[in-house]
Design a protein around this motif. Structure first.
Motif, mmCIF file in Angstrom:
data_model
loop_
_atom_site.group_PDB
_atom_site.id
_atom_site.type_symbol
_atom_site.label_atom_id
_atom_site.label_comp_id
_atom_site.label_asym_id
_atom_site.label_seq_id
_atom_site.Cartn_x
_atom_site.Cartn_y
_atom_site.Cartn_z
ATOM 1 N N GLU A 177 0.896 -1.234 -0.076
ATOM 2 C CA GLU A 177 -0.002 0.041 -0.139
ATOM 3 C C GLU A 177 0.872 1.129 -0.104
ATOM 4 O OE1 GLU A 177 -3.296 0.455 -0.656
ATOM 5 O OE2 GLU A 177 -3.404 -1.614 -0.858
ATOM 6 N N THR A 178 1.959 1.470 0.717
ATOM 7 C CA THR A 178 2.721 2.643 0.749
ATOM 8 C C THR A 178 3.873 2.713 -0.235
ATOM 9 O OG1 THR A 178 4.324 1.871 2.403
ATOM 10 C CG2 THR A 178 2.248 2.891 3.149
ATOM 11 N N PHE A 179 4.458 1.555 -0.810
ATOM 12 C CA PHE A 179 5.623 1.633 -1.763
ATOM 13 C C PHE A 179 4.853 1.144 -2.935
ATOM 14 C CE2 PHE A 179 8.614 -0.714 -4.262
ATOM 15 C CZ PHE A 179 9.306 0.431 -4.734
ATOM 16 N N TYR A 180 4.514 0.124 -3.088
ATOM 17 C CA TYR A 180 4.041 -0.598 -4.580
ATOM 18 C C TYR A 180 2.994 0.102 -5.383
ATOM 19 C CZ TYR A 180 3.631 -4.385 -8.091
ATOM 20 O OH TYR A 180 3.467 -4.794 -9.178
ATOM 21 N N THR B 193 2.416 6.135 -10.775
ATOM 22 C CA THR B 193 2.214 5.193 -9.846
ATOM 23 C C THR B 193 0.979 4.235 -10.248
ATOM 24 O OG1 THR B 193 0.861 6.279 -8.405
ATOM 25 C CG2 THR B 193 3.322 6.652 -8.255
ATOM 26 N N PRO B 194 1.136 3.012 -10.068
ATOM 27 C CA PRO B 194 0.043 2.247 -10.166
ATOM 28 C C PRO B 194 -1.389 2.902 -9.601
ATOM 29 C CG PRO B 194 1.449 0.815 -9.448
ATOM 30 C CD PRO B 194 1.855 2.304 -8.914
ATOM 31 N N ALA B 195 -1.570 3.634 -8.351
ATOM 32 C CA ALA B 195 -2.505 4.243 -7.934
ATOM 33 C C ALA B 195 -2.961 5.498 -8.780
ATOM 34 C CB ALA B 195 -2.231 4.900 -6.408
ATOM 35 N N GLU B 196 -2.124 6.168 -9.304
ATOM 36 C CA GLU B 196 -2.291 7.331 -10.318
ATOM 37 C C GLU B 196 -2.813 6.559 -11.495
ATOM 38 O OE1 GLU B 196 1.061 10.603 -8.968
ATOM 39 O OE2 GLU B 196 1.420 8.923 -10.327
ATOM 40 N N THR B 197 -2.239 5.759 -11.978
ATOM 41 C CA THR B 197 -2.791 4.931 -13.444
ATOM 42 C C THR B 197 -4.188 4.513 -13.274
ATOM 43 O OG1 THR B 197 -0.579 4.206 -13.655
ATOM 44 C CG2 THR B 197 -2.319 2.924 -14.901
ATOM 45 N N ARG B 198 -4.615 3.759 -12.045
ATOM 46 C CA ARG B 198 -6.022 3.616 -11.789
ATOM 47 C C ARG B 198 -6.843 4.667 -11.806
ATOM 48 N NH1 ARG B 198 -7.467 -0.810 -7.360
ATOM 49 N NH2 ARG B 198 -6.781 -2.059 -9.088
#
Length: 115
Positions: free
Chosen positions: A83-86, A101-106
């Protein structure tokens, strides 16, 4: 967790390898209840599951094969890594993904479909 935290909707494809946790009756029934579709990679073919293989390689590199005193500590450290790195700091190191980041991509993907 993917359903609850990721906002996945019925019809989404859940892809995994053929590990026993993913082929269990309980998991398969839950996938059906949520209206998801299940996909499994071919036996002995890492190319069918490159995203997962990449994750596990990075996980092993970052977390290693350390031992923890108890299950709760292990769960907390694995959760922290994911949750904090990946998902929030690691960049997709490719211009196709805009170095996000994956969160930004989603988030970008969800906004594109909401418009």
């Amino acid at each position: 967790m993917a359903h609850g935290r990721g906002g996945l909707e019925p019809g989404c494809m859940i892809h995994s390898d053929r590990g026993s946790e993913y082929t269990s009756t309980q998991f398969r029934e839950r996938i059906r209840e949520l209206g998801f579709r299940q996909s499994c990679g071919r036996t002995r073919s890492c190319f069918d599951n490159t995203a997962a293989e990449s994750f596990w390689a990075l996980f092993e590199e970052e977390i290693g094969t350390r031992s923890w005193l108890d299950r709760a500590t292990a769960r907390a450290e694995v959760f922290n890594f994911i949750e904090t790195f990946y998902n929030r700091r690691r960049l997709h190191e490719h211009k196709t993904f805009g170095y996000l980041t994956p969160a930004e991509t989603r988030q970008r993907h969800q906004h594109a479909f909401a418009a």
